[in-house]
Design a protein around this motif. Structure first.
Motif, mmCIF file in Angstrom:
data_model
loop_
_atom_site.group_PDB
_atom_site.id
_atom_site.type_symbol
_atom_site.label_atom_id
_atom_site.label_comp_id
_atom_site.label_asym_id
_atom_site.label_seq_id
_atom_site.Cartn_x
_atom_site.Cartn_y
_atom_site.Cartn_z
ATOM 1 N N THR A 45 13.335 -61.479 24.735
ATOM 2 C CA THR A 45 12.939 -60.740 24.527
ATOM 3 C C THR A 45 11.312 -61.224 23.633
ATOM 4 N N SER A 46 11.092 -62.625 23.959
ATOM 5 C CA SER A 46 9.923 -63.547 23.128
ATOM 6 C C SER A 46 9.088 -63.473 24.038
ATOM 7 N N SER A 47 7.574 -63.174 22.965
ATOM 8 C CA SER A 47 6.442 -63.427 23.868
ATOM 9 C C SER A 47 6.328 -65.103 24.477
ATOM 10 N N LYS A 85 10.103 -60.119 27.529
ATOM 11 C CA LYS A 85 10.161 -59.078 26.337
ATOM 12 C C LYS A 85 10.865 -57.927 27.337
ATOM 13 N N ASN A 109 14.592 -55.547 23.403
ATOM 14 C CA ASN A 109 14.333 -56.172 21.960
ATOM 15 C C ASN A 109 16.031 -57.495 21.462
ATOM 16 N N GLY A 110 15.239 -58.103 20.637
ATOM 17 C CA GLY A 110 15.369 -59.480 20.714
ATOM 18 C C GLY A 110 16.076 -59.528 18.655
ATOM 19 N N SER A 111 16.453 -58.263 18.466
ATOM 20 C CA SER A 111 16.869 -57.382 17.348
ATOM 21 C C SER A 111 17.423 -56.300 17.187
ATOM 22 N N ALA A 112 19.314 -56.014 17.524
ATOM 23 C CA ALA A 112 19.619 -54.707 17.270
ATOM 24 C C ALA A 112 19.458 -53.297 16.209
ATOM 25 N N THR A 113 18.533 -54.090 15.033
ATOM 26 C CA THR A 113 18.865 -53.238 13.631
ATOM 27 C C THR A 113 18.470 -51.611 14.466
ATOM 28 N N ASN A 118 16.845 -51.822 22.905
ATOM 29 C CA ASN A 118 17.816 -52.592 21.686
ATOM 30 C C ASN A 118 18.670 -52.715 21.503
ATOM 31 N N ASN A 168 21.174 -58.817 14.296
ATOM 32 C CA ASN A 168 20.824 -58.292 12.310
ATOM 33 C C ASN A 168 21.812 -56.046 12.956
#
Lengths: 348, 555
Positions: free
Chosen positions: A190-192, A197, A200-204, A214, A296
């Motif tokens: 997920t990270s730059s 990429k 998504n590193g966040s599943a909100t 996601n 999250n």
């Protein structure tokens, strides 16, 4: 069979009562109650004010009485304050005390009020459990076929190269806890910093609208961990079946290898993994606590963390009840299903 | 943008201040805060010192676009009575439908909101407030002088547990008696004019109305959950209010916001606040995932990472700080020598470097910032770890294990680690305890030695009134010093910067002598936003002025 199920349901009830009482006792220790009084009435109140706040809000009674109120077997507390207004556990704000019910525990369907979320416990648990249900469903969709295929491929020919490779892989993923694999996934995919990429590193956002981008990582993090374990179990069961005499007979009769595996071995080999998969569900529930916090994703596990962090008594109790039901229900299904899959047990 | 009629005389003190600016005795920022607090409009204030009113950069370059949804990370707390708000986040959600009397601008000036203008008499004991005309509540009622009085009365009610506005309104209150608004303190002259009769000179009375607990509520408000029945003058309405998860503001379609005619905006259709907990890495993951368009605040370690993502950075130099304070009611911090020794063991410059990546100014343990108008330089005892250890031995706590508690937020925790490490280097036994935010803030005033975040206030006396005055709701040190009380009361009544600075020097000295806290640095605040977000620059007091925010549509 009915007796068996009835006995199991009774066990469930007993366990739920024991566990909730334990949680009730722990969350109602004096320092925890003091903390509640200070959050509700202001952090600067004196010890005497803490006492009076606790008395006014029903915390002054003996532990067992309050537990009975929560269960709904004893009438809820009421107090009359200086201005003559009657307040009580069962009296909603603005409600006429005369009209309020006497009992309001879970027996009456009232799960209480969550202090952290400022909402009814039932609705908090409902919303959050649905979200975790969505996560778990996708985990099972990924995990069950994956684990079975891995286990069967590995167990078909014990000791072959395929077996060694797959076994090593499943041991490796089972030996990696979620909090390690999750962090590694986030860092790599997920990270730059790494630059892939893909996800998504966040599943909100997956709470409202789950998609491949996601939701993949949280699902994968939980699924992989359980997958290795179930695959190992399937493999063990498969190798045992493959050495059985009827398999040898079938081979000697000239049935092709794929036919042997699919027609003769598979059904018998699946009995053990079925139980393991069902027992895996309560285990996954604990994994969900970590994964939901990491990504999250605000489901049941995240709610548990929030409730525990804030000593939200009624929410914690509700969570305990749900957990007991989930654990024992999956065990019940597993036992019943086991009987169904294995005719030998049905007869005895 | 002129709100005071041009032909009315400018407050004489403002003219004096303007002289001070010209002679270099006062900074421009300080001048703006002080003169607008006296009722001089920003336009006139800039004029007095010979400068044009600066246009916001984006206004010059681009025209704001209507519509859009902005998503921002923020910790989300349960909605409660505005005057008991003790955290900017409460207010930032409430600002959707509740407006303020006045608004503190990032340049240090006060902008008239529901008050159209205000004026103080010569010694700042009598204030005339002009109520903005034509303002409607979203239920159709007119906003009148009655509403102003109703809100001041609410603020003055000291019997409400946790009402921090009461401390700000002391000069309007019967502090000794009813703990309520004094009879005759507030007078309705006509439906558009309210007069305040203060019991003592108070230079900050209107400035205090810009503080975040001072949201203006309707007369029907029942002191319960303000989002349950959101009557306000603001342009938005709360749509979703899930604590710890999501809070959403949507434009109110049936309400004409008064500010559109005056300041322009609002532009956004929806503002979504999403909670990602206290871990900045979680917020970064969300930003990289495109789940949010702006973050609440950037922690120092992450500044370069967000820069690397290509997000736009805004920075505000502030008097926001952390106070690693001692609870003087607790052993062994009731001993002044112990407190001073611990201060002496710590080099604040090191704490700034390790704790906040040098993004700020080194502070001097007395909680008055050089950007405050009345800041005075006082001599600070030098850092001397050996002497610190000796003093602790002499006080009989040489072997005592000190426990330093902090919340798990990154820089607060890192700053405390830097303090603890320096103490250990000096031979002092320090244990660090890190608590999650949900636990820590329940008891923040109680811990014997812990780290508290303090937002900036425009004037130096304001934060001292809130945090160190005996009996104040947020006094977390149990500090109760007669000299300090007397000097602070004196400082509160002096409108003139230089005169007040003399008293302030004594106050700072008392705070240093008493060793109230290790207050290591003043933070610069940083916020990153996606490049298509405009007007949402970080505000020195974390205020969200939603009506200024807009977004370019992304193609």
């Amino acid at each position: 069979m009915l007796m068996f199920i009835a006995r199991r349901l009774l066990t469930m009830l007993g366990t739920a009562i024991c566990l909730t009482f334990l949680v009730f006792w722990l969350t109602n220790l004096a320092p925890n109650l003091e903390k509640i009084a200070k959050t509700e009435a202001g952090s600067r109140i004196t010890d005497a004010e803490v006492e009076s706040w606790l008395d006014k809000n029903g915390f002054g009674q003996p532990l067992l009485v309050r537990y009975g109120e929560w269960l709904g077997v004893l009438p809820g507390w009421t107090t009359t304050d200086e201005s003559g207004a009657v307040r009580g556990r069962c009296i909603a704000s603005g409600q006429d005390p005369a009209e309020a019910p006497r009992f309001c525990g879970i027996l009456q369907g009232d799960w209480g009020y969550s202090r952290v979320f400022r909402e009814d416990v039932a609705s908090v648990i409902g919303t959050r459990l649905a979200l975790t249900g969505k996560l778990m469903a996708w985990v099972l969709v990924v995990m069950v076929p994956g684990a079975l295929i891995l286990g069967i491929l590995a167990g078909m020919r014990e000791g072959s190269r395929t077996d060694r490779v797959l076994s090593t892989a499943s041991i490796a993923i089972t030996a990696t806890p979620e909090y390690v694999s999750g962090v590694v996934f986030i860092a790599v995919f997920t990270s730059s910093a790494v630059g892939l990429k893909w996800f998504n590193g966040s599943a909100t956002s997956a709470m409202d609208d789950a998609n491949l981008v996601n939701f993949t990582l949280p699902v994968l993090t939980v699924a992989l961990y359980a997958m290795g374990y179930v695959a190992r179990m399937t493999r063990a069961s498969m190798t045992e079946v493959m050495t059985a005499q009827y398999i040898r007979t079938a081979r000697l009769k000239g049935v092709s290898f794929p036919q042997v595996v699919l027609r003769h071995a598979l059904r018998n080999a699946l009995i053990a993994p079925f139980t393991v998969i069902m027992l895996q569900i309560p285990w996954l529930l604990t994994g969900v606590v970590i994964v939901e916090s990491l990504f999250n994703y605000k489901g049941f596990g995240w709610t548990l963390v929030e409730a525990a962090g804030n000593n939200d008594i009624e929410l914690l109790l509700g969570i305990s009840v749900v957990s007991v039901v989930v654990v024992l229900l999956t065990q019940l299904i597993s036992d019943v299903g086991y009987v169904y899959l294995n005719p030998r047990l049905r007869l005895s | 943008m002129t709100h005071t009629t041009k032909d009315r005389a400018v407050h004489p003190a403002a003219l004096l201040y303007a002289e001070e600016v010209k002679t270099g005795h006062m900074s421009r920022r300080e001048f703006l805060t002080r003169s607008t607090a006296l009722g001089v409009s920003a336009g006139v204030a800039y004029g007095l010192i010979g400068l044009p009113v600066p246009a916001r950069a984006q206004d010059a370059a681009m025209t704001p676009v209507e519509g859009g949804t902005l998503r921002m990370s923020m910790e989300l707390r349960p909605t409660k009575d505005p005057r008991t708000w003790d955290w900017s986040e409460y207010a930032n959600f409430g600002r959707g439908w509740l407006d303020y009397m006045v608004e503190y601008e990032p340049d240090g000036s006060l902008r008239p909101m529901l008050l159209e203008s205000w004026e103080a008499n010569e010694d700042a004991t009598e204030w005339t407030l002009k109520v903005r005309q034509g303002v409607k509540w979203n239920n159709g009622d007119d906003f009148t002088a009655e509403d102003v009085v109703n809100n001041i009365k609410r603020w003055c009610d000291g019997t409400v547990e946790g009402n921090s506005m009461a401390g700000r309104m002391d000069t309007l209150r019967d502090v000794e008696g009813t703990n309520q608004m004094r009879d005759g303190a507030v007078e309705i002259v006509d439906p558009a004019t309210v007069k305040l009769h203060l019991s003592a000179p108070d230079i900050a009375i209107v400035t205090n109305m810009a503080d975040y607990p001072a949201a203006v509520v309707h007369q029907s408000y029942d002191n319960g959950d303000p989002a349950a029945n959101p009557i306000g003058t603001g342009a938005w309405l709360p749509e979703q209010n899930e604590v710890g998860v999501k809070q959403v503001l949507v434009r109110n379609p049936d309400h004409t916001w008064w500010g559109t005619a005056v300041y322009g905006g609002p532009y956004l259709d929806r503002i979504e606040y999403i909670d990602y907990g206290t871990d900045p890495a979680a917020v970064l993951a969300a930003a990289e995932s495109g789940e949010i368009d702006a973050i609440y605040g950037t922690t120092p370690d992450f500044v370069e990472i967000y820069d690397g993502l290509g997000w736009a950075k805004s920075e505000a130099v502030t008097a926001t700080t952390v106070a690693i304070r001692f609870q003087q009611a607790a052993e062994p911090y009731n001993n002044r020598d112990v407190r001073r020794a611990l201060q002496q063991a710590v080099d604040n410059a090191v704490v700034l470097e390790l704790g906040y990546n040098n993004l700020g100014l080194v502070a001097e343990n007395h909680h008055v910032c050089p950007i405050h108008p009345e800041y005075a330089e006082v001599h600070r005892p030098p850092v001397d770890p050996a002497a610190a250890k000796a003093a602790l031995d002499a006080a009989g706590v040489g072997d005592f294990e000190f426990e330093l508690i902090s919340v798990d937020d990154q820089y607060e925790s890192a700053s405390c680690d830097a303090v603890a490490a320096q103490c250990r280097d000096a031979g002092i036994n320090v244990k660090r305890t890190v608590l999650p935010g949900s636990t820590f803030w329940n008891d923040w005033t109680k811990y014997p030695w812990s780290c508290t975040l303090w937002n900036m206030r425009p004037l130096g006396v304001q934060v001292l009134n809130l945090a160190y005055k005996a009996g104040a709701a947020w006094n977390e040190t149990s500090f109760n010093n007669p000299d300090f009380e007397a000097l602070l009361a004196q400082a509160n009544s002096i409108a003139d910067a230089d005169a007040r600075r003399e008293v302030m020097a004594k106050i700072e000295q008392v705070l240093l002598d008493e060793g109230v806290a290790i207050q290591p640095y003043w933070r610069s605040l940083i916020r990153h936003t996606a490049t298509n977000v405009h007007g949402a620059d970080v505000h020195p007091t974390f205020e969200h002025h939603h009506y200024k925010w807009w977004m370019e549509p992304v193609n």
